[in-house]
Design a protein around this motif. Structure first.
Motif, mmCIF file in Angstrom:
data_model
loop_
_atom_site.group_PDB
_atom_site.id
_atom_site.type_symbol
_atom_site.label_atom_id
_atom_site.label_comp_id
_atom_site.label_asym_id
_atom_site.label_seq_id
_atom_site.Cartn_x
_atom_site.Cartn_y
_atom_site.Cartn_z
ATOM 1 N N ASN A 181 7.232 -2.517 -5.489
ATOM 2 C CA ASN A 181 6.942 -1.479 -4.846
ATOM 3 C C ASN A 181 5.816 -1.389 -5.071
ATOM 4 O O ASN A 181 4.845 -2.455 -5.013
ATOM 5 N N THR A 182 4.859 -0.063 -4.786
ATOM 6 C CA THR A 182 3.677 0.575 -4.795
ATOM 7 C C THR A 182 2.841 -1.020 -5.387
ATOM 8 O O THR A 182 2.528 -0.676 -6.910
ATOM 9 N N GLN A 237 1.816 -4.173 9.011
ATOM 10 C CA GLN A 237 2.801 -3.067 9.000
ATOM 11 C C GLN A 237 4.384 -3.717 9.195
ATOM 12 O O GLN A 237 4.707 -4.181 10.156
ATOM 13 N N LYS A 250 0.625 -1.236 -0.277
ATOM 14 C CA LYS A 250 -0.297 0.085 0.026
ATOM 15 C C LYS A 250 0.950 1.371 0.312
ATOM 16 O O LYS A 250 0.389 2.271 -0.608
ATOM 17 N N GLU A 251 1.688 1.045 1.124
ATOM 18 C CA GLU A 251 2.264 2.176 1.347
ATOM 19 C C GLU A 251 4.066 2.366 1.480
ATOM 20 O O GLU A 251 4.380 1.715 1.867
ATOM 21 N N GLU A 275 -1.846 -4.147 3.026
ATOM 22 C CA GLU A 275 -2.940 -4.363 2.394
ATOM 23 C C GLU A 275 -3.721 -5.660 2.464
ATOM 24 O O GLU A 275 -3.423 -6.412 1.308
ATOM 25 N N LYS A 335 7.192 3.699 2.679
ATOM 26 C CA LYS A 335 8.214 4.701 4.047
ATOM 27 C C LYS A 335 9.445 4.754 3.736
ATOM 28 O O LYS A 335 10.057 6.290 4.143
ATOM 29 N N ILE A 357 7.241 -0.405 5.887
ATOM 30 C CA ILE A 357 6.272 -0.244 4.457
ATOM 31 C C ILE A 357 5.148 -1.153 5.113
ATOM 32 O O ILE A 357 4.297 -1.727 6.443
#
Length: 361
Positions: free
Chosen positions: A186-187, A171, A72-73, A92, A75, A89
């Motif tokens: 990658n995302t 997370q 999802k993201e 989801e 960091k 990171i």
């Protein structure tokens, strides 16, 4: 004509007489070469060897996804300095959220059931204190139902905690202070503990403030290493710099494939001049603990049958078998129970010197 013939004959006779006289002269004898010897002595031989080694991060780990999910993201990225516990990171997985909601519902239901049966049991217990109102069997049944509902409640709590833990895996945090040295996602990418998304780690994190220098020391030289001994090393990218480190750990066993012992040194790298993965040349000092026989390399003969030196006894040659040790410069260590201090050895020995042959001293 007669005079000329007589003169020629006389000249020929003189020439023949001169030639015969020359043949009778003996050629001068070649001078005898003396065999150079030396007195065998013991000494502590100090030498060094150069071995290839590799620098590694003192702490280094690959980070993978624990659950099947999507990125999802991100960091952090390659080169990011991170602290222990920092979020790296965010993943989801919608199905985990659904599972968590279902687990919460079952937990609330089990809590309500247990509260009801517990209240019922408490009322029956209070009433049973008046003799003849409640039978013992009814009290036991109420207690059994309460215990069963309590067990169901604990199971619901455990299932809820399990889903919560699975959700916490979405997370990922840094396990220690370090640098992100690799990023492979990658995302939007699919990741997981198995399948296509598990081929490469999400990140590789390294502690570069302190490095680990690992070298494999051949069996022949392991006895010369001391604990906490300081060694020096160089790296190709910095040819003018010389680094030092102390031996921190030894495996205490030989690698059966390489016949060598793994030795590790801790290298402080606060200035970041050294990088994990660099190949280093380690200079290991080999200081003998005991005195040994040290002779010139020319004194040792390696034949097809054995390795030996040639001693001189009673002005005669004698071959004495030896075992070779370390070599350093023009000298070599030798071991033999048949040799003694101050014994005479031939300095430049060869296979033509046989047992019993006279030695020209």
């Amino acid at each position: 004509m007669k005079k000329i013939t007589l003169l020629s004959s006389a000249a020929l006779s003189l020439l023949l007489l001169y030639s015969c006289g020359e043949e009778k002269k003996e050629a001068p004898a070649a001078p005898e070469t003396k065999t150079e010897t030396f007195d065998l002595q013991k000494q502590k031989m100090s030498s060094e060897i150069r071995l290839p080694a590799e620098l590694q991060g003192f702490k280094q780990t690959d980070i993978y996804a624990k659950v099947s999910s999507f990125v999802k993201e991100l960091k952090v990225d390659i080169g990011s300095q991170v602290k222990a516990g920092q979020l790296l990171i965010v993943l989801e997985a919608p199905e985990i959220s659904s599972q968590l909601a279902a687990a919460e519902s079952r937990l609330h239901s089990a809590e309500a059931v247990y509260m009801a049966t517990n209240a019922t049991y408490n009322r029956i217990l209070e009433t049973s204190k008046v003799e003849g109102t409640i039978s013992k069997n009814d009290l036991d049944i109420a207690l059994s139902r309460k215990s069963s509902d309590y067990a169901q409640l604990q199971a619901a709590k455990a299932a809820h905690r399990e889903i919560q833990v699975m959700q916490s895996y979405l997370q990922i945090h840094a396990p220690f202070d370090g640098v992100i040295s690799a990023r492979n996602v990658n995302t939007g990418a699919y990741v997981g503990p198995a399948g296509a998304g598990s081929t490469l780690p999400l990140f590789t994190i390294q502690d570069q403030q302190k490095l680990r220098l690992a070298v494999s020391v051949p069996e022949l030289y392991t006895a010369y290493l001391g604990d906490a001994e300081e060694i020096s090393f160089k790296v190709t990218p910095l040819p003018n710099d010389k680094f030092t480190a102390k031996i921190a750990r030894r495996s205490g066993a030989l690698d059966t494939r390489l016949r060598s012992e793994r030795v590790e040194m801790d290298v402080v790298n606060t200035n970041k001049k050294l990088l994990p993965g660099m190949v280093a040349e380690v200079i290991l000092p080999l200081n003998a603990k005991d005195s040994t026989y040290v002779v010139p390399k020319t004194a040792v003969v390696s034949s097809a049958e054995r390795i030996y030196v040639v001693t001189v006894q009673d002005n005669k040659f004698k071959r004495t078998g030896i075992v070779k040790g370390r070599e350093y410069g023009d000298n070599i260590e030798i071991y033999s129970d048949s040799l003694k201090v101050n014994q005479k050895l031939v300095k430049a020995a060869n296979e033509e010197m046989r047992n019993g042959d006279p030695a020209n001293n």
